[in-house]
Design a protein around this motif. Structure first.
Motif, PDB file in Angstrom:
ATOM      1  N   MET A   1      -1.595 -73.044 -14.541  1.00  0.00           N
ATOM      2  CA  MET A   1      -0.261 -73.608 -14.749  1.00  0.00           C
ATOM      3  C   MET A   1       0.314 -73.190 -16.102  1.00  0.00           C
ATOM      4  O   MET A   1       1.478 -72.803 -16.198  1.00  0.00           O
ATOM      5  CB  MET A   1      -0.317 -75.133 -14.648  1.00  0.00           C
ATOM      6  CG  MET A   1      -0.381 -75.669 -13.233  1.00  0.00           C
ATOM      7  SD  MET A   1      -0.334 -77.478 -13.213  1.00  0.00           S
ATOM      8  CE  MET A   1      -0.102 -77.781 -11.467  1.00  0.00           C
ATOM      9  N   PHE A   2      -0.526 -73.255 -17.147  1.00  0.00           N
ATOM     10  CA  PHE A   2      -0.058 -72.840 -18.463  1.00  0.00           C
ATOM     11  C   PHE A   2       0.287 -71.345 -18.477  1.00  0.00           C
ATOM     12  O   PHE A   2       1.271 -70.930 -19.087  1.00  0.00           O
ATOM     13  CB  PHE A   2      -1.125 -73.150 -19.527  1.00  0.00           C
ATOM     14  CG  PHE A   2      -1.237 -74.606 -19.862  1.00  0.00           C
ATOM     15  CD1 PHE A   2      -0.122 -75.317 -20.307  1.00  0.00           C
ATOM     16  CD2 PHE A   2      -2.438 -75.281 -19.732  1.00  0.00           C
ATOM     17  CE1 PHE A   2      -0.215 -76.667 -20.619  1.00  0.00           C
ATOM     18  CE2 PHE A   2      -2.540 -76.629 -20.044  1.00  0.00           C
ATOM     19  CZ  PHE A   2      -1.426 -77.320 -20.486  1.00  0.00           C
ATOM     20  N   PHE A   3      -0.535 -70.553 -17.798  1.00  0.00           N
ATOM     21  CA  PHE A   3      -0.253 -69.120 -17.720  1.00  0.00           C
ATOM     22  C   PHE A   3       1.046 -68.864 -16.966  1.00  0.00           C
ATOM     23  O   PHE A   3       1.849 -67.996 -17.351  1.00  0.00           O
ATOM     24  CB  PHE A   3      -1.418 -68.401 -17.028  1.00  0.00           C
ATOM     25  CG  PHE A   3      -1.179 -66.932 -16.828  1.00  0.00           C
ATOM     26  CD1 PHE A   3      -1.231 -66.054 -17.905  1.00  0.00           C
ATOM     27  CD2 PHE A   3      -0.894 -66.428 -15.559  1.00  0.00           C
ATOM     28  CE1 PHE A   3      -0.995 -64.702 -17.718  1.00  0.00           C
ATOM     29  CE2 PHE A   3      -0.659 -65.076 -15.363  1.00  0.00           C
ATOM     30  CZ  PHE A   3      -0.720 -64.207 -16.448  1.00  0.00           C
ATOM     31  N   GLU A   4       1.280 -69.608 -15.885  1.00  0.00           N
ATOM     32  CA  GLU A   4       2.494 -69.413 -15.092  1.00  0.00           C
ATOM     33  C   GLU A   4       3.747 -69.858 -15.851  1.00  0.00           C
ATOM     34  O   GLU A   4       4.834 -69.348 -15.610  1.00  0.00           O
ATOM     35  CB  GLU A   4       2.376 -70.168 -13.765  1.00  0.00           C
ATOM     36  CG  GLU A   4       1.423 -69.530 -12.775  1.00  0.00           C
ATOM     37  CD  GLU A   4       1.790 -68.096 -12.452  1.00  0.00           C
ATOM     38  OE1 GLU A   4       3.002 -67.814 -12.335  1.00  0.00           O
ATOM     39  OE2 GLU A   4       0.881 -67.264 -12.342  1.00  0.00           O
ATOM     40  N   ILE A   5       3.600 -70.819 -16.762  1.00  0.00           N
ATOM     41  CA  ILE A   5       4.732 -71.185 -17.619  1.00  0.00           C
ATOM     42  C   ILE A   5       5.125 -69.989 -18.485  1.00  0.00           C
ATOM     43  O   ILE A   5       6.309 -69.682 -18.657  1.00  0.00           O
ATOM     44  CB  ILE A   5       4.377 -72.406 -18.487  1.00  0.00           C
ATOM     45  CG1 ILE A   5       4.291 -73.657 -17.608  1.00  0.00           C
ATOM     46  CG2 ILE A   5       5.418 -72.612 -19.590  1.00  0.00           C
ATOM     47  CD1 ILE A   5       3.802 -74.890 -18.339  1.00  0.00           C
ATOM     48  N   LEU A   6       4.114 -69.291 -19.015  1.00  0.00           N
ATOM     49  CA  LEU A   6       4.387 -68.080 -19.787  1.00  0.00           C
ATOM     50  C   LEU A   6       5.029 -67.016 -18.908  1.00  0.00           C
ATOM     51  O   LEU A   6       6.002 -66.358 -19.316  1.00  0.00           O
ATOM     52  CB  LEU A   6       3.082 -67.548 -20.393  1.00  0.00           C
ATOM     53  CG  LEU A   6       3.167 -66.219 -21.153  1.00  0.00           C
ATOM     54  CD1 LEU A   6       4.095 -66.352 -22.353  1.00  0.00           C
ATOM     55  CD2 LEU A   6       1.776 -65.765 -21.592  1.00  0.00           C
ATOM     56  N   VAL A   7       4.503 -66.834 -17.698  1.00  0.00           N
ATOM     57  CA  VAL A   7       5.064 -65.848 -16.771  1.00  0.00           C
ATOM     58  C   VAL A   7       6.514 -66.187 -16.435  1.00  0.00           C
ATOM     59  O   VAL A   7       7.379 -65.300 -16.372  1.00  0.00           O
ATOM     60  CB  VAL A   7       4.219 -65.778 -15.484  1.00  0.00           C
ATOM     61  CG1 VAL A   7       4.921 -64.948 -14.403  1.00  0.00           C
ATOM     62  CG2 VAL A   7       2.848 -65.197 -15.785  1.00  0.00           C
ATOM     63  N   ALA A   8       6.805 -67.476 -16.250  1.00  0.00           N
ATOM     64  CA  ALA A   8       8.169 -67.899 -15.931  1.00  0.00           C
ATOM     65  C   ALA A   8       9.139 -67.503 -17.035  1.00  0.00           C
ATOM     66  O   ALA A   8      10.247 -67.022 -16.766  1.00  0.00           O
ATOM     67  CB  ALA A   8       8.202 -69.417 -15.713  1.00  0.00           C
ATOM     68  N   CYS A   9       8.734 -67.682 -18.279  1.00  0.00           N
ATOM     69  CA  CYS A   9       9.591 -67.316 -19.412  1.00  0.00           C
ATOM     70  C   CYS A   9       9.727 -65.804 -19.532  1.00  0.00           C
ATOM     71  O   CYS A   9      10.835 -65.279 -19.765  1.00  0.00           O
ATOM     72  CB  CYS A   9       9.030 -67.894 -20.701  1.00  0.00           C
ATOM     73  SG  CYS A   9       8.987 -69.701 -20.755  1.00  0.00           S
ATOM     74  N   VAL A  10       8.615 -65.093 -19.353  1.00  0.00           N
ATOM     75  CA  VAL A  10       8.640 -63.631 -19.480  1.00  0.00           C
ATOM     76  C   VAL A  10       9.506 -63.014 -18.385  1.00  0.00           C
ATOM     77  O   VAL A  10      10.301 -62.098 -18.650  1.00  0.00           O
ATOM     78  CB  VAL A  10       7.208 -63.057 -19.426  1.00  0.00           C
ATOM     79  CG1 VAL A  10       7.240 -61.539 -19.273  1.00  0.00           C
ATOM     80  CG2 VAL A  10       6.436 -63.450 -20.672  1.00  0.00           C
ATOM     81  N   GLN A  11       9.391 -63.502 -17.158  1.00  0.00           N
ATOM     82  CA  GLN A  11      10.169 -62.943 -16.059  1.00  0.00           C
ATOM     83  C   GLN A  11      11.666 -63.193 -16.239  1.00  0.00           C
ATOM     84  O   GLN A  11      12.495 -62.349 -15.902  1.00  0.00           O
ATOM     85  CB  GLN A  11       9.695 -63.525 -14.725  1.00  0.00           C
ATOM     86  CG  GLN A  11       8.344 -63.013 -14.270  1.00  0.00           C
ATOM     87  CD  GLN A  11       8.303 -61.495 -14.174  1.00  0.00           C
ATOM     88  OE1 GLN A  11       9.202 -60.874 -13.633  1.00  0.00           O
ATOM     89  NE2 GLN A  11       7.231 -60.903 -14.702  1.00  0.00           N
ATOM     90  N   ALA A  12      12.020 -64.351 -16.787  1.00  0.00           N
ATOM     91  CA  ALA A  12      13.432 -64.614 -17.088  1.00  0.00           C
ATOM     92  C   ALA A  12      13.935 -63.634 -18.138  1.00  0.00           C
ATOM     93  O   ALA A  12      15.053 -63.112 -18.048  1.00  0.00           O
ATOM     94  CB  ALA A  12      13.614 -66.050 -17.565  1.00  0.00           C
ATOM     95  N   LEU A  13      13.101 -63.375 -19.149  1.00  0.00           N
ATOM     96  CA  LEU A  13      13.483 -62.438 -20.206  1.00  0.00           C
ATOM     97  C   LEU A  13      13.593 -61.016 -19.667  1.00  0.00           C
ATOM     98  O   LEU A  13      14.530 -60.289 -20.020  1.00  0.00           O
ATOM     99  CB  LEU A  13      12.447 -62.500 -21.335  1.00  0.00           C
ATOM    100  CG  LEU A  13      12.740 -61.644 -22.572  1.00  0.00           C
ATOM    101  CD1 LEU A  13      14.066 -62.055 -23.206  1.00  0.00           C
ATOM    102  CD2 LEU A  13      11.610 -61.769 -23.581  1.00  0.00           C
ATOM    103  N   VAL A  14      12.652 -60.605 -18.810  1.00  0.00           N
ATOM    104  CA  VAL A  14      12.693 -59.262 -18.231  1.00  0.00           C
ATOM    105  C   VAL A  14      13.956 -59.071 -17.399  1.00  0.00           C
ATOM    106  O   VAL A  14      14.646 -58.044 -17.520  1.00  0.00           O
ATOM    107  CB  VAL A  14      11.433 -59.006 -17.375  1.00  0.00           C
ATOM    108  CG1 VAL A  14      11.590 -57.742 -16.530  1.00  0.00           C
ATOM    109  CG2 VAL A  14      10.197 -58.905 -18.251  1.00  0.00           C
TER     110      VAL A  14
END
Length: 231
Positions: A201-214
């Motif tokens: 879940m913590f990793f996916e929170i990071l992925v969620a932010c990174v994908q929005a930025l990408v």
């Protein structure tokens, strides 16, 4: 926990249509949340900012610098679209990654609206239409046809192909990453509900932010490519 959409069928103008209600509800919830949080962040703007005002200033300041560095002239007019895209996408991505995954409704589950290809495709089409219109307004017919020759026509056909593939990759990248993360968390919750899913879940929170930025940075690149004179 089942991983599916809350489907509602309606007949509109004699046609059977199916709506993903969880996507629609979560999408409007994300927009409503942003409107409320933006109101509180800008209600009492001060030179001594609150933590919320400071957070918004940091985010918007980052994108202001990004746009100024990539778009040579008139970049500020593209700021509302680019900043709004990031804020909406990151909010929508996080909706399905936080403890909402522990909640299961009778109709379906609460999930990120960006785990629906219809939403990500819609966002990508908005980006496509925006930067094509921006390029046409800026460069007129030279946006696609740089010169009237065989090479110029071939180049135009290649650029048209790129125009089609760019939104496709935007939509699939965002959709695939968010959906994969939610499926993984759902599977782990089915195995061991407590403890095991937390690191993911913590990793996916990071992925969620990174994908929005990408998504947002690629949108900025596409707009810059369309309007910069050296294109």
């Amino acid at each position: 926990m089942s991983h599916g959409h809350w489907m509602v069928e309606r007949v509109i103008f004699g046609q059977n249509m199916t709506f993903n209600m969880d996507t629609l509800v979560a999408m409007w919830a994300a927009m409503g949340f942003l409107l409320i949080i933006s109101f509180f962040a800008t209600r009492k703007v001060s030179i001594f900012p609150s933590k919320l005002q400071l957070l918004f200033e940091k985010i918007l300041g980052y994108f202001d610098g990004l746009i100024s560095g990539m778009i040579h002239e008139g970049g500020r007019k593209h700021f509302p679209l680019i900043a709004s895209l990031f804020l909406f996408i990151v909010t929508a991505n996080l909706m399905g990654q936080l403890p909402l995954k522990m909640i299961e409704l009778k109709q379906g589950e609460i999930a990120s609206p960006t785990n629906d290809i219809n939403l990500t495709a819609g966002l990508a089409i908005i980006v496509l239409v925006y930067y094509v219109l921006a390029g046409i307004i800026k460069k007129k017919h030279k946006f696609l046809l740089h010169e009237i020759s065989f090479v110029g026509i071939i180049s135009m056909l290649v650029e048209i192909l790129e125009l089609v593939t760019r939104p496709l990759t935007l939509a699939l990248r965002l959709f695939g990453n968010i959906l994969a993360g939610e499926i993984l968390i759902t599977a782990l919750l089915g195995l061991i509900a407590w403890g095991l899913p937390l690191p993911i879940m913590f990793f996916e929170i990071l992925v969620a932010c990174v994908q929005a930025l990408v998504f947002t940075m690629l949108t900025t690149v596409y707009i810059a490519t369309a309007v910069n004179e050296n294109h």
